[in-house]
Design a protein around this motif. Structure first.
Motif, mmCIF file in Angstrom:
data_model
loop_
_atom_site.group_PDB
_atom_site.id
_atom_site.type_symbol
_atom_site.label_atom_id
_atom_site.label_comp_id
_atom_site.label_asym_id
_atom_site.label_seq_id
_atom_site.Cartn_x
_atom_site.Cartn_y
_atom_site.Cartn_z
ATOM 1 N N GLY A 1 2.846 -9.886 -5.067
ATOM 2 C CA GLY A 1 2.706 -11.298 -5.408
ATOM 3 C C GLY A 1 1.854 -11.507 -6.648
ATOM 4 N N GLY A 2 1.719 -12.763 -7.032
ATOM 5 C CA GLY A 2 0.940 -13.109 -8.211
ATOM 6 C C GLY A 2 -0.548 -12.916 -7.992
ATOM 7 N N TYR A 3 -1.295 -12.984 -9.082
ATOM 8 C CA TYR A 3 -2.749 -12.793 -8.992
ATOM 9 C C TYR A 3 -3.447 -13.669 -10.023
ATOM 10 C CZ TYR A 3 -2.016 -9.680 -13.002
ATOM 11 O OH TYR A 3 -1.646 -9.173 -14.215
ATOM 12 N N GLY A 4 -4.740 -13.866 -9.788
ATOM 13 C CA GLY A 4 -5.546 -14.687 -10.682
ATOM 14 C C GLY A 4 -6.779 -13.938 -11.143
ATOM 15 N N ALA A 5 -7.533 -14.559 -12.011
ATOM 16 C CA ALA A 5 -8.742 -13.944 -12.554
ATOM 17 C C ALA A 5 -9.738 -13.633 -11.431
ATOM 18 C CB ALA A 5 -9.386 -14.871 -13.581
ATOM 19 N N GLY A 6 -10.319 -12.459 -11.494
ATOM 20 C CA GLY A 6 -11.341 -12.077 -10.515
ATOM 21 C C GLY A 6 -10.803 -11.452 -9.248
ATOM 22 N N LYS B 1 22.219 -13.823 9.243
ATOM 23 C CA LYS B 1 22.805 -14.999 9.890
ATOM 24 C C LYS B 1 22.044 -16.276 9.539
ATOM 25 C CE LYS B 1 24.782 -12.534 13.852
ATOM 26 N NZ LYS B 1 24.806 -12.403 15.344
ATOM 27 N N LYS B 2 20.726 -16.183 9.471
ATOM 28 C CA LYS B 2 19.918 -17.362 9.159
ATOM 29 C C LYS B 2 19.720 -17.561 7.663
ATOM 30 C CE LYS B 2 17.206 -17.366 13.446
ATOM 31 N NZ LYS B 2 15.837 -17.295 14.026
ATOM 32 N N HIS B 3 20.174 -16.626 6.859
ATOM 33 C CA HIS B 3 19.993 -16.685 5.403
ATOM 34 C C HIS B 3 18.506 -16.770 5.055
ATOM 35 C CE1 HIS B 3 24.278 -18.634 5.225
ATOM 36 N NE2 HIS B 3 24.309 -17.378 5.632
ATOM 37 N N GLN B 4 17.718 -15.912 5.668
ATOM 38 C CA GLN B 4 16.274 -15.930 5.481
ATOM 39 C C GLN B 4 15.721 -14.543 5.198
ATOM 40 O OE1 GLN B 4 14.443 -17.694 8.990
ATOM 41 N NE2 GLN B 4 13.981 -19.547 7.840
ATOM 42 N N MET B 5 14.674 -14.518 4.371
ATOM 43 C CA MET B 5 13.823 -13.352 4.239
ATOM 44 C C MET B 5 12.578 -13.623 5.079
ATOM 45 S SD MET B 5 14.942 -10.836 2.451
ATOM 46 C CE MET B 5 16.348 -10.488 1.391
ATOM 47 N N ILE B 6 12.385 -12.826 6.117
ATOM 48 C CA ILE B 6 11.291 -13.045 7.062
ATOM 49 C C ILE B 6 10.171 -12.041 6.781
ATOM 50 C CG2 ILE B 6 10.640 -13.086 9.502
ATOM 51 C CD1 ILE B 6 13.592 -13.748 10.104
ATOM 52 N N LEU B 7 8.964 -12.553 6.548
ATOM 53 C CA LEU B 7 7.839 -11.675 6.237
ATOM 54 C C LEU B 7 7.543 -10.761 7.418
ATOM 55 C CD1 LEU B 7 5.626 -10.904 4.208
ATOM 56 C CD2 LEU B 7 4.154 -12.609 5.329
ATOM 57 N N GLU B 8 7.625 -9.483 7.165
ATOM 58 C CA GLU B 8 7.381 -8.492 8.211
ATOM 59 C C GLU B 8 6.011 -7.845 8.072
ATOM 60 O OE1 GLU B 8 10.487 -5.599 10.076
ATOM 61 O OE2 GLU B 8 9.618 -4.603 8.309
ATOM 62 N N LYS B 9 5.581 -7.661 6.820
ATOM 63 C CA LYS B 9 4.300 -6.978 6.582
ATOM 64 C C LYS B 9 3.725 -7.437 5.252
ATOM 65 C CE LYS B 9 4.583 -2.581 5.778
ATOM 66 N NZ LYS B 9 4.720 -1.109 5.968
ATOM 67 N N GLU B 10 2.412 -7.571 5.194
ATOM 68 C CA GLU B 10 1.722 -7.932 3.953
ATOM 69 C C GLU B 10 0.505 -7.031 3.795
ATOM 70 O OE1 GLU B 10 -0.572 -11.785 1.900
ATOM 71 O OE2 GLU B 10 0.592 -12.034 3.740
ATOM 72 N N LEU B 11 0.476 -6.263 2.718
ATOM 73 C CA LEU B 11 -0.634 -5.346 2.432
ATOM 74 C C LEU B 11 -1.406 -5.826 1.217
ATOM 75 C CD1 LEU B 11 1.224 -1.924 2.831
ATOM 76 C CD2 LEU B 11 -0.011 -3.206 4.588
ATOM 77 N N GLN B 12 -2.667 -5.417 1.152
ATOM 78 C CA GLN B 12 -3.467 -5.695 -0.022
ATOM 79 C C GLN B 12 -3.558 -4.427 -0.874
ATOM 80 O OE1 GLN B 12 -4.754 -8.768 -1.021
ATOM 81 N NE2 GLN B 12 -3.400 -9.412 0.666
ATOM 82 N N VAL B 13 -3.107 -4.546 -2.117
ATOM 83 C CA VAL B 13 -3.099 -3.392 -3.014
ATOM 84 C C VAL B 13 -3.704 -3.789 -4.340
ATOM 85 C CG1 VAL B 13 -1.047 -2.435 -1.908
ATOM 86 C CG2 VAL B 13 -0.795 -3.909 -3.908
ATOM 87 N N ARG B 14 -4.030 -2.807 -5.149
ATOM 88 C CA ARG B 14 -4.523 -3.108 -6.486
ATOM 89 C C ARG B 14 -3.389 -3.647 -7.352
ATOM 90 N NH1 ARG B 14 -7.631 2.117 -8.517
ATOM 91 N NH2 ARG B 14 -5.996 3.159 -7.309
ATOM 92 N N PRO B 15 -3.684 -4.538 -8.276
ATOM 93 C CA PRO B 15 -2.616 -5.180 -9.059
ATOM 94 C C PRO B 15 -1.704 -4.193 -9.778
ATOM 95 C CG PRO B 15 -4.679 -6.330 -9.401
ATOM 96 C CD PRO B 15 -5.009 -5.103 -8.601
ATOM 97 N N GLY B 16 -2.240 -3.049 -10.181
ATOM 98 C CA GLY B 16 -1.444 -2.097 -10.954
ATOM 99 C C GLY B 16 -0.679 -1.119 -10.123
ATOM 100 N N LEU B 17 -0.717 -1.234 -8.789
ATOM 101 C CA LEU B 17 -0.052 -0.261 -7.910
ATOM 102 C C LEU B 17 1.190 -0.866 -7.282
ATOM 103 C CD1 LEU B 17 -3.108 1.385 -6.136
ATOM 104 C CD2 LEU B 17 -1.819 2.257 -8.066
#
Length: 223
Positions: A188-193, A207-223
């Motif tokens: 995802g996007g990022y901001g200063a700091g 069937k539902k025409h959806q992308m369902i969030l399954e997992k969210e990780l925190q990573v460094r912006p450059g990875l």
């Protein structure tokens, strides 16, 4: 003789003025050239497209496109980049029908040129995925719209996360959506700091025409 010279001079001036008028040129010639360029650009009705196995996905202007250059470098782009604003319809065109699947209102497209954008295509199972990214660069994040095509059927895809449903999402300006082990994955996007950014893993519900969030990780912006 003097009267003859004056008469000839006036006639020459009138003729010159007429010729300039016929060419659409005034004393503010540069301004008129800019207007002509804008009018020519508004004639481009197709702003983006994606070629599917059966048919074509197309983003077509529903209102007159307003076009100008940015004029100065910023997060949005360079000074010579084009800002193109209009209301658009997303159409799916086959040999037998043209189907409108979505309306996009007051969308600003920013690109280095005025050419029609070719949408990127991903394959997930039996579905062709196309994403429309109106802006090509930004300092923080780029919004994109996602569409699915199953055979001769096309539809917009929404993003479901945290009890919300979104018709668009943001991706890091140095990343692009990708398919990894049958999941739509991107940062995802990022901001200063910010030391880390979210890395999203979406599961597709065809069937539902959806992308369902399954997992969210925190990573460094450059990875």
């Amino acid at each position: 003789m003097i009267k003859l010279i004056i008469s000839l001079t006036i006639s020459l001036l009138l003729l010159t003025s007429y010729e300039y008028s016929e060419r659409g040129i005034t004393q503010e010639g540069n301004a008129d050239i800019g207007i002509n360029e804008q009018l020519q650009a508004t004639s481009v009705s197709s702003r983006a497209f994606g070629n599917a196995k059966v048919g074509k996905l197309e983003v077509v202007s529903r209102s007159e496109e307003k076009i100008h250059t940015l004029g100065a470098p910023s997060c949005d782009g360079l000074e010579d980049d084009y800002s193109i604003t209009a209301n658009y319809d997303v159409l799916f065109k086959t040999g037998t029908h043209d189907l409108k699947i979505q309306e996009l209102n007051n969308i600003e497209v920013i690109q280095p040129n005025k050419e029609t954008i070719e949408m990127e295509k991903l394959i997930l199972g039996e579905t062709e995925l196309f994403y429309f990214m109106p802006r090509y660069t930004d300092c923080h994040g780029l919004e994109f719209y996602l569409y699915g095509i199953d055979g001769d059927k096309a539809y917009p895809i929404t993003f479901a996360l945290n009890h919300r449903s979104l018709d668009k999402f943001h991706v890091s300006p140095i990343d692009r959506p990708n398919i990894i082990e049958d999941r739509l994955v991107f940062r995802g996007g990022y901001g200063a700091g910010m030391d880390t950014v979210s890395k999203y893993y979406f599961r597709f519900d065809q069937k539902k025409h959806q992308m369902i969030l399954e997992k969210e990780l925190q990573v460094r912006p450059g990875l």
